[in-house]
Design a protein around this motif. Structure first.
Motif, short mmCIF file in Angstrom:
data_model
loop_
_atom_site.label_atom_id
_atom_site.label_comp_id
_atom_site.label_asym_id
_atom_site.label_seq_id
_atom_site.Cartn_x
_atom_site.Cartn_y
_atom_site.Cartn_z
N SER A 140 -5.14 -0.89 3.41
CA SER A 140 -4.98 -1.81 1.12
C SER A 140 -3.66 -2.70 1.62
O SER A 140 -3.45 -3.10 0.68
N SER A 141 -3.46 -2.50 2.54
CA SER A 141 -2.42 -3.33 3.01
C SER A 141 -2.52 -4.71 3.24
O SER A 141 -4.27 -4.65 3.65
N ASP A 142 -1.94 -5.54 3.97
CA ASP A 142 -2.25 -7.29 3.64
C ASP A 142 -2.47 -7.19 5.62
O ASP A 142 -1.70 -7.38 6.29
N TYR A 143 -3.56 -6.35 6.44
CA TYR A 143 -3.48 -5.72 7.18
C TYR A 143 -4.16 -7.24 8.29
O TYR A 143 -3.75 -7.38 9.42
N SER B 104 0.79 -1.34 -0.34
CA SER B 104 -0.43 -0.05 -0.38
C SER B 104 1.15 1.02 0.06
O SER B 104 1.63 1.10 0.81
N LEU C 163 1.68 -2.30 11.37
CA LEU C 163 1.60 -1.98 9.86
C LEU C 163 3.68 -1.70 9.69
O LEU C 163 4.03 -0.92 10.55
N TYR D 11 -3.53 2.02 5.31
CA TYR D 11 -4.18 0.79 6.21
C TYR D 11 -4.61 -0.34 6.26
O TYR D 11 -4.00 -1.89 5.43
N ALA E 137 3.33 -0.67 4.39
CA ALA E 137 3.51 0.99 3.66
C ALA E 137 3.81 1.04 3.33
O ALA E 137 5.62 1.58 4.59
N GLY F 223 0.91 -6.38 6.79
CA GLY F 223 1.02 -5.05 6.19
C GLY F 223 2.08 -4.64 5.61
O GLY F 223 2.88 -4.16 7.18
#
Lengths: 261, 249
Positions: B147-150, B75, B187, B145, B157, B155
């Motif tokens: 859009s990340s692999d949270y 992200s 993150l 956040y 970024a 995740g």
């Protein structure tokens, strides 16, 4: 309450100017400085609108139909053209000069040709309305698509968005204010375009009615039709405004937020 | 093993090399700053890491997978908040989920619980124009956040000067908030800044990118534990880090 009062106050100058023009018109025609058959008074025009309302409304109905169909086709064509031009550079390069050339041809010159090619029915009128309404919407949409900045596109791409997703989530909504600005101009052109094409050949419509009353030197009826065309154009623009507000609620919020309290 | 690795990245535009032989790493849960003067190629490096542009040389490895020229894997938050003016805040922050194929209703459901965490409660159905600069940055961070692999806790970024447009007071407040929220969410972040104080205050490590073409000149580890003392930025240790960085720039 305060907002309503502000709106009313903002419209006072325009209303006052309109009343002033009507008063001057009334004064000039009542004074006899200009003969009544050349400049009928606003009262005479009003009387004609009442006495001939069934005939005028029948013709207005036809003109409105032509304007409406022409505008709808114009919108669809403009959307497809602008979207394709934006998506493919080669189409943009091919079509843009042609689009500009079409706008340099006077409407009054092309209308008789359309009548010659398509007959005296509704088709040439609709075609002329399409030609006149197509350009402002296409240009508006193209400008709208171009208004999207590179950073926003990069962000969408970084999210993994496809070209179609970038279009639906980013480009098309960004182009909407431009689209409605073009549509507002086109809506006013639509009625005028229909009337001009009727003027040059046809059996029904406000343009046909105008040529008849002009030949009979019935200028009060002529003025009545002009008045009606203005009213119809203004109503169409108001409808477009309303549609714009419904389709873009964020614009209203932005306007409210930016206005000094 | 590093979560994200950039190996020997070089990128040129019109024959001019912008960045050369960049090697950097980001470990799980870390906040690493990339500090450098304007024009040193920080944003170009981020464009390569995010997959927006292809490098001339080198590759980007995320969890041992080569993601060079593959957007959508990391992200990315650009300098401006870039919230879409026509979408409500909840739809802006859940946009990455919708882009990923989720239905809007479902994406909203997932995004909603994070509003409290990110200090955005009550703004869900407002438009971006109704939010202050600081709140907009928070919304953009929440979008980053999400859009990340949270969900997997892994995740990653990339934040490109996310606070540079804010005034000093708002910036200071958002720094505290950011450190607080980062301590609660997992993150791993790579952060561009040209503000030395900001880099020392927020980072676990700092890479110094400098020169033309831009190259990694040094790596400084900030030993100070998180959460950091409130007056860390007034301490001698802080000034020591600052001196070391200035000497390298």
């Amino acid at each position: 309450m305060r907002k309503r009062l502000q709106n009313i106050t903002a419209n006072v100058p325009a209303a006052a100017a309109l009343v002033l023009i009507l008063l001057i018109w009334f004064g000039v025609s009542a004074s006899g400085a200009v003969p009544g058959y050349m400049l009928p008074s606003p009262v005479d025009v009003g009387k004609v609108l009442v006495s001939d309302r069934s005939v005028i409304m029948m013709h207005a109905g036809v003109t409105l139909q032509e304007a409406f169909y022409g505008l709808c086709i114009g919108v669809v064509l403009a959307f497809l053209t602008a979207t394709l031009m934006n998506a493919f550079l080669v189409i943009n390069r091919a079509l843009y000069p042609i689009m500009i050339i079409t706008q340099t041809i006077p409407t009054i010159a092309i209308a008789p040709l359309l009548v010659l090619w398509m007959g005296f029915g509704m088709a040439p009128k609709i075609a002329l309305v399409v030609i006149t309404t197509f350009f402002p919407i296409t240009v508006g949409l193209l400008d709208g698509y171009k208004s999207v900045d590179q950073d926003s596109r990069d962000l969408m791409r970084a999210m993994g968005a496809s070209r179609m997703q970038i279009f639906t989530h980013l480009k098309f909504p960004a182009a909407l204010p431009y689209f409605f600005a073009g549509l507002k101009i086109s809506a006013s052109y639509a009625v005028v375009g229909a009337v001009i094409s009727e003027w040059l050949g046809g059996f029904e419509g406000l343009g046909v009615y105008m040529t008849r009353v002009k030949k009979a030197y019935a200028f009060d009826k002529m003025f009545a039709v002009i008045f009606l065309i203005v009213v119809i154009s203004l109503l169409l623009m108001a409808v477009v405004n309303l549609l714009g507000k419904l389709c873009m609620p964020w614009e209203r919020v932005a306007f409210r937020e930016k206005r000094p309290q | 093993m590093a979560l994200l690795r950039a190996e020997q990245i070089s990128k040129a535009y019109n024959g001019r090399t912008i960045i050369k032989n960049i090697n950097i790493e980001l470990n799980q849960g870390e906040l690493v700053s990339l500090l450098g003067v304007s024009g040193s190629g920080k944003t170009t490096l981020f464009h390569v890491l995010s997959g927006l542009i292809a490098p001339e040389e080198g590759r980007v490895i995320l969890r041992e997978e080569d993601i060079t020229r593959k957007p959508g894997k990391i992200s990315y938050m650009l300098q401006k908040d870039l919230l879409l003016p026509h979408k409500k805040i909840i739809d802006n922050v859940s946009l990455p989920l919708v882009i990923g194929g989720m239905k809007r209703k479902e994406a909203r459901k997932i995004a909603a619980p994070f509003f409290e965490e990110f200090g955005l409660a009550g703004t869900e159905y407002q438009y971006p124009v109704q939010l202050s600069g600081g709140m907009r940055q928070r919304a953009a961070l929440l979008r980053t956040y999400l859009s990340s692999d949270y969900q997997s806790g892994g995740g990653v970024a990339l934040l490109d000067e996310p606070f540079s447009a804010l005034d000093t007071i708002t910036k200071s407040a958002i720094h505290s908030w950011y450190l607080d929220v980062m301590s609660r969410i997992d993150l791993s972040t790579l952060f561009i800044t040209h503000d030395i104080d900001e880099a020392i205050l927020l980072s676990d490590r700092i890479y110094i990118l400098n020169g033309k073409p831009g190259e990694i000149r040094d790596e400084i580890i900030i030993e100070e534990r998180k959460p950091r003392e409130k007056d860390f930025h007034l301490s001698d240790r802080f000034l020591d880090y600052k001196r070391r960085i200035i000497a390298k720039l």
